[in-house]
Design an enzyme around this catalytic site. Structure first.
Site, short mmCIF file in Angstrom:
data_model
loop_
_atom_site.label_atom_id
_atom_site.label_comp_id
_atom_site.label_asym_id
_atom_site.label_seq_id
_atom_site.Cartn_x
_atom_site.Cartn_y
_atom_site.Cartn_z
CB SER A 140 -0.91 -0.07 1.14
OG SER A 140 -1.35 1.23 1.61
CE1 TYR A 153 -3.80 -1.92 5.42
CE2 TYR A 153 -3.23 0.17 5.08
CZ TYR A 153 -3.58 -1.15 4.61
OH TYR A 153 -3.90 -1.58 3.19
N1 NAP Z 1 -8.78 -0.72 -1.03
C1 NAP Z 1 -7.73 0.03 -1.01
O1 NAP Z 1 -7.80 1.08 -1.03
C2 NAP Z 1 -6.25 -0.61 -0.55
C3 NAP Z 1 -5.22 0.19 -0.68
C4 NAP Z 1 -3.84 -0.14 -0.60
C5 NAP Z 1 -3.74 -1.52 -0.29
N2 NAP Z 1 -4.93 -2.47 -0.21
C6 NAP Z 1 -4.40 -3.83 0.25
O2 NAP Z 1 -5.10 -4.67 -0.74
C7 NAP Z 1 -5.40 -5.98 -0.11
C8 NAP Z 1 -6.72 -6.48 -0.39
O3 NAP Z 1 -7.77 -5.34 0.29
P1 NAP Z 1 -9.22 -4.98 -0.02
O4 NAP Z 1 -9.07 -3.45 -0.28
O5 NAP Z 1 -9.71 -5.57 -1.38
O6 NAP Z 1 -9.83 -5.25 1.02
P2 NAP Z 1 -11.28 -6.47 1.28
O7 NAP Z 1 -12.31 -5.97 0.28
O8 NAP Z 1 -11.61 -6.23 2.65
O9 NAP Z 1 -10.55 -7.75 0.96
C9 NAP Z 1 -9.57 -8.39 1.84
C10 NAP Z 1 -9.56 -10.01 1.47
O10 NAP Z 1 -8.68 -10.40 2.53
C11 NAP Z 1 -9.39 -11.60 3.02
N3 NAP Z 1 -8.62 -11.81 4.08
C12 NAP Z 1 -8.90 -11.07 5.32
N4 NAP Z 1 -8.18 -11.80 6.49
C13 NAP Z 1 -7.82 -12.84 5.98
C14 NAP Z 1 -7.56 -14.21 6.66
N5 NAP Z 1 -6.97 -14.34 7.93
N6 NAP Z 1 -7.29 -15.29 5.90
C15 NAP Z 1 -7.73 -15.24 4.38
N7 NAP Z 1 -8.02 -14.14 4.01
C16 NAP Z 1 -8.18 -13.26 4.62
C17 NAP Z 1 -10.81 -11.09 2.84
O11 NAP Z 1 -11.62 -12.36 3.14
P3 NAP Z 1 -12.93 -12.52 3.83
O12 NAP Z 1 -13.98 -12.22 2.89
O13 NAP Z 1 -13.01 -13.94 4.06
O14 NAP Z 1 -12.91 -11.64 5.22
C18 NAP Z 1 -10.92 -10.76 1.83
O15 NAP Z 1 -11.11 -11.40 0.75
C19 NAP Z 1 -5.04 -5.72 1.52
O16 NAP Z 1 -3.72 -6.28 1.72
C20 NAP Z 1 -5.05 -4.22 1.55
O17 NAP Z 1 -4.09 -3.74 2.56
C21 NAP Z 1 -5.94 -2.06 -0.36
#
Ligand code: NAP
Length: 294
Positions: A140, A153
């Site tokens: 990120s 985070y």
């Molecule tokens: N969205 C943003 O603005 C943003 C920006 C920078 C970086 N990121 C990074 O992108 C990645 C994905 O995030 P997202 O934004 O797509 O969030 P999200 O929609 O909340 O998705 C997170 C995913 O991670 C899974 N997960 C969480 N804990 C887990 C565990 N213990 N074991 C297996 N799976 C797990 C969740 O599964 P469940 O559905 O089962 O909970 C979900 O599929 C993360 O690493 C986040 O830090 C996001």
């Protein structure tokens, strides 16, 4: 030619789902990991509806036994192990450092930092033996720039970046390429889910800032497709870059944070998160604007 297999963790929603779709349509054999059979079925159906396909495996990345079981199963599905892994599963634990308890800290670090390292240990022996493979870690802009009220985070992502940098140098002589993807803000559920993890809200000295943050996460953000496209680039470029910033917000934050003195960036971040009042002129302007003036 048999398509290359890529594991995407946390594939059921958000960036993981967008990445799964992008890679499946680009011809990769995608294995998406999710945490329940219902989510596995929903993922297969969602990808199927777009005319592509995905195989699924159950995995809780914070559980060592589940990780070993999942990657043993994946090895049988992929002739010994996947060609690539995208460590995407992640959570965002918000809250002032004073408010976040040890258990929440552990959960944050286990999910975003310890798990990708464990997964690297599980896939590297086969990748090294083949002298080919890629590991893409979804970090990120918070992996470069710290923000107040999001300290743990940021720590998890900055730890992930340090670990990934070391891994990239260690794995390169064995033909394994390791890449960081650093997105800005995209429209997924991560921040709403994070809001439900806000600690001790009633008694917190930071409750007004938390309320303001909750308002902020309601704003519309762009779809995560650019992140998925960047992962595709990291997997298809013959010589991928060590890190890819995704989005103008991420690029400008990285440049400003690196170029300006810490005192100046601290001040701007405090104003942005409501920890410090904006300067009078800016404050008056924003009040005028909120009354409908120009
Ligand atoms: N969205 C943003 O603005 C943003 C920006 C920078 C970086 N990121 C990074 O992108 C990645 C994905 O995030 P997202 O934004 O797509 O969030 P999200 O929609 O909340 O998705 C997170 C995913 O991670 C899974 N997960 C969480 N804990 C887990 C565990 N213990 N074991 C297996 N799976 C797990 C969740 O599964 P469940 O559905 O089962 O909970 C979900 O599929 C993360 O690493 C986040 O830090 C996001």
């Amino acid at each position: 030619m048999t398509p290359r297999s890529v594991v995407v963790t946390g594939a059921g929603c958000g960036i993981g789902l967008a990445t799964t779709l992008e890679l499946a349509h680009a011809g990769f054999d995608v294995i998406g990991t999710v945490r329940s059979e219902e989510k596995a079925e929903a993922l297969r159906e969602a990808v199927d509806r777009t005319g592509a396909s995905v195989r699924t495996v159950l995995l809780d990345v914070t559980d060592a036994t589940s990780s070993v079981r999942a990657f043993t199963e994946i090895a049988t599905m992929t002739d010994g192990g996947p060609w690539a892994v995208v460590n995407n599963a992640g959570i965002a634990q918000p809250g002032a450092i004073e408010d976040v308890d040890d258990e929440q800290v552990r959960q944050q670090l286990e999910t975003n930092l310890v798990a990708p390292a464990r997964i690297a240990r599980l896939v590297l022996p086969t990748m090294r033996a083949r002298r080919a493979g890629r590991i893409v870690n979804i970090s990120s802009i918070s992996g470069r720039v710290s923000m107040p009220l999001l300290g743990w985070y940021c720590a998890s992502k900055q730890g992930l970046e340090a670990m990934t940098d070391a891994l990239r140098m260690e794995a390169a002589p064995f033909g394994v390429k390791v890449v960081l993807v650093e997105p800005g803000s995209y429209g997924t559920d991560i921040w709403q889910r994070g809001a439900s993890r806000l600690p001790q809200r009633r008694n917190s000295a930071y409750r007004h800032q938390y309320e303001a943050a909750e308002e902020m996460i309601k704003r519309e953000l762009p779809s995560p497709r650019p992140v998925a496209r960047t992962v595709l680039k990291a997997l298809t470029a013959p010589r991928p870059l060590p890190r890819y910033l995704v989005g103008t917000d991420a690029r400008s934050s990285a440049v400003l944070d690196a170029a300006l003195p810490t005192a100046a960036t601290d001040w701007a971040k405090q104003v942005a998160t409501g920890l410090r009042r904006p300067p009078r002129a800016a404050h008056a302007l924003s009040r005028l604007r909120s009354r409908g003036g120009r």
